[in-house]
Design an enzyme around this catalytic site. Sequence first.
Site, short mmCIF file in Angstrom:
data_model
loop_
_atom_site.label_atom_id
_atom_site.label_comp_id
_atom_site.label_asym_id
_atom_site.label_seq_id
_atom_site.Cartn_x
_atom_site.Cartn_y
_atom_site.Cartn_z
CD1 TRP A 1 29.91 0.71 51.16
CD2 TRP A 1 28.55 0.98 52.91
NE1 TRP A 1 30.12 -0.33 52.04
CE2 TRP A 1 29.30 -0.19 53.11
CE3 TRP A 1 27.62 1.36 53.88
CZ2 TRP A 1 29.16 -0.98 54.24
CZ3 TRP A 1 27.48 0.55 55.00
CH2 TRP A 1 28.25 -0.61 55.17
CG HIS B 1 47.19 -21.18 73.60
ND1 HIS B 1 47.17 -21.98 74.72
CD2 HIS B 1 48.30 -20.41 73.71
CE1 HIS B 1 48.20 -21.70 75.49
NE2 HIS B 1 48.91 -20.75 74.90
NE ARG C 1 31.74 10.30 52.28
CZ ARG C 1 32.10 10.57 53.53
NH1 ARG C 1 33.34 10.91 53.80
NH2 ARG C 1 31.24 10.51 54.51
CD GLU D 1 46.66 -2.05 59.47
OE1 GLU D 1 45.65 -2.31 60.13
OE2 GLU D 1 46.62 -1.32 58.46
CE LYS E 1 45.23 -2.07 55.48
NZ LYS E 1 44.97 -0.90 56.25
CG ASN F 1 26.68 9.84 54.56
OD1 ASN F 1 27.61 10.48 55.01
ND2 ASN F 1 26.53 8.56 54.81
N GLY F 2 23.52 8.45 55.53
CA GLY F 2 23.09 8.16 56.90
C GLY F 2 22.01 7.10 56.90
CB CYS G 1 26.67 7.68 51.29
SG CYS G 1 25.64 6.28 50.95
CD GLU H 1 41.17 -2.83 55.07
OE1 GLU H 1 40.40 -1.95 55.45
OE2 GLU H 1 42.41 -2.68 55.05
CE LYS I 1 40.82 6.69 53.63
NZ LYS I 1 41.52 5.47 54.01
N1 HGA Z 1 20.66 4.70 53.92
C1 HGA Z 1 20.97 5.21 52.62
C2 HGA Z 1 22.29 5.91 52.61
C3 HGA Z 1 23.41 4.94 52.89
C4 HGA Z 1 24.62 5.53 53.52
O1 HGA Z 1 24.69 6.66 53.98
N2 HGA Z 1 25.68 4.74 53.61
O2 HGA Z 1 26.85 5.17 54.24
C5 HGA Z 1 20.95 4.10 51.58
O3 HGA Z 1 21.03 2.91 51.92
O4 HGA Z 1 20.84 4.42 50.41
#
Ligand code: HGA
Length: 612
Positions: free
Chosen positions: A75, A508, A27, A485, A489, A101-102, A2, A492, A607
């Site tokens: 995100w 194995h 992000r 790695e 890559k 964000n959080g 985010c 991803e 990221k």
């Molecule tokens: N929890 C919030 C923000 C998401 C977030 O920070 N993601 O890294 C949401 O889901 O919108």
Amino acid sequence: MCGIVGYVGPRRVVPVLLEGLRRLEYRGYDSAGLVYQHNGELVRHRAKGKLVNLEGVVDEHIGVASGTGLGHTRWATHGAPTENNAHPHTDCKGEIVVVHNGIIENYNALKNELIAKGHTFVSETDTEVLAHLIEDCLDGDLVAAVRTALSRVDGSYAIGVLWAREPELLVAARNQSPLVMGVGEDACYIASDIPALLPYTREVIFLDDQEMAVLRRGEYSILQIEDGVPLTKEVTTIDWNASMAEKAGYRHFMLKEIFEQPQAILNTVSGRIVPDTGVVDLPEIGLDPATINTIDRIALVACGTSWHAALVAKYWIEKYAGIPVEVDIASEFRYRKLLVNERVLTVAISQSGETADTLAGIRRAAELGSKVITVCNVVGSTMTREADGVIYTHAGPEIGVASTKAFTCQLAALFLLTLYLGQVRGVIDPVTQKKLGNALIDVANLIESDLPRMQKDVQELVERYYAAKDFLFVGRGLNFPIALEGALKLKEISYIHAEGYAAGELKHGPIALIDQEMPIVALVPKDTVYQKTISNVEEIKARQGRLVLIGTEGDEHLASLTEDVVYLPHVREDLMPILYTIPSQLLAYEIANRRGCDVDQPRNLAKSVTVE
Ligand code: HGA
């Protein structure tokens, strides 16, 4: 994860927000939104999916006369990636907006309480609780309301808040999610990361946990959330410039960053090693020789690609510094019983310096008395401020979600750390040290001269392999983590299932997967385990696996095993991991491109993983 951006100043705010979001889109790109003050109202636009969708929506408002606003690129953690769940979120009346964000961990309890009080919720997010909670606490003073609301919240946040009734006020706060303030002549900014600020200012203030900022045009104050006590914070000048976060003619950031590696590695090494002797100087790790001599174990803690760098460093440190090393995935380290004390040195590796699990891991280690140093790319990030010492990788901004140059620079930094520890403890002889130091610089130069040829060789393989459903990557010794790695890559960015294995482990279990459909990328340099790896390659060939070999120039035997060989110049064995990483990066890049994948913004990823 985010990205949030905010602005108060004389410019027209919408282009500032869009530019900031463009630079933060790595992000998260599930949805994007922005809000600005206009004629006493908050005007909000949101769109599902990438930023380009939001740009389409706000196109006709681009020149709106407003100098205060917030933007967000999401995100999703709570609630599907829909327009309705996109930030900014509002209170019941649409007078308070929040970007976040959080994760608000107690959002459910708060939501029920607020619903009981008559608040109406319209999204599935945890974030919306903040808007209603602030509304509930508001009695004419937004700053006080935000403080009171945050005192009720458990979890992590970097937030920006606007109130319709104060058109030139932006309130921001952080706890366990990154937030940086930008200071311009007559404007103030907030952002989740520095690149969003670079077109406007290089003067920044890093907010710490439990701090909030009150921003107005050209003036700001910073206070503690808990008691409102004002704080004086240092302004840092960032030495990145805006063009470093541009594509510079490359089709993707990832490709640009792959090609930046030789210079980036030299930047990591520069000024830290004396070329003629290999003597290393690392005062920034903040450990005196007496402390270094008392270390009896090193805990390397990291996630994802950085964890692979840690796995390589274990081989180096044990060999040249003679200190036992344990390597941990940070999300495991942080929750298990730790046998860590003041004689254990904890080394956290993170490109962003904000990785939530790694940060939590070093906090636990520090509580147990361990000295902590971090290998990090982002100046001023949370880890760099909390650790006792920092080795900056100086790779420049890394925007592509799949890490490339940050990884090889982490390896270079960890190699320097190895030499330094060996040197201080007197366990590395000067002749070897000189050779190793020279080899480190040589590997950067070799990559520089060979990269275009490597890309061409890899491009020739793509048509034969891009449609594969699965891949195996194998290597031994120092190149085993590089096989991991390589597989990561590919997963991803191309969404092909891939596994990395120690070549000796194939028998194995995973050898059962091999048939004429299965491509296996084997790292077979002329190293001390060459014959052993070749035997494993023969075992694969006997089962008709489709072999891609990455090996040493002049090794004609490889061409007798498969037509698909990428040759690399000879380097000292210790430095092979840095060189042998490059073809796998290119293979992932070219295959993803051929499959039409979004290389810089792969699905479901982001990221800087700032949530658990
Ligand atoms: N929890 C919030 C923000 C998401 C977030 O920070 N993601 O890294 C949401 O889901 O919108």
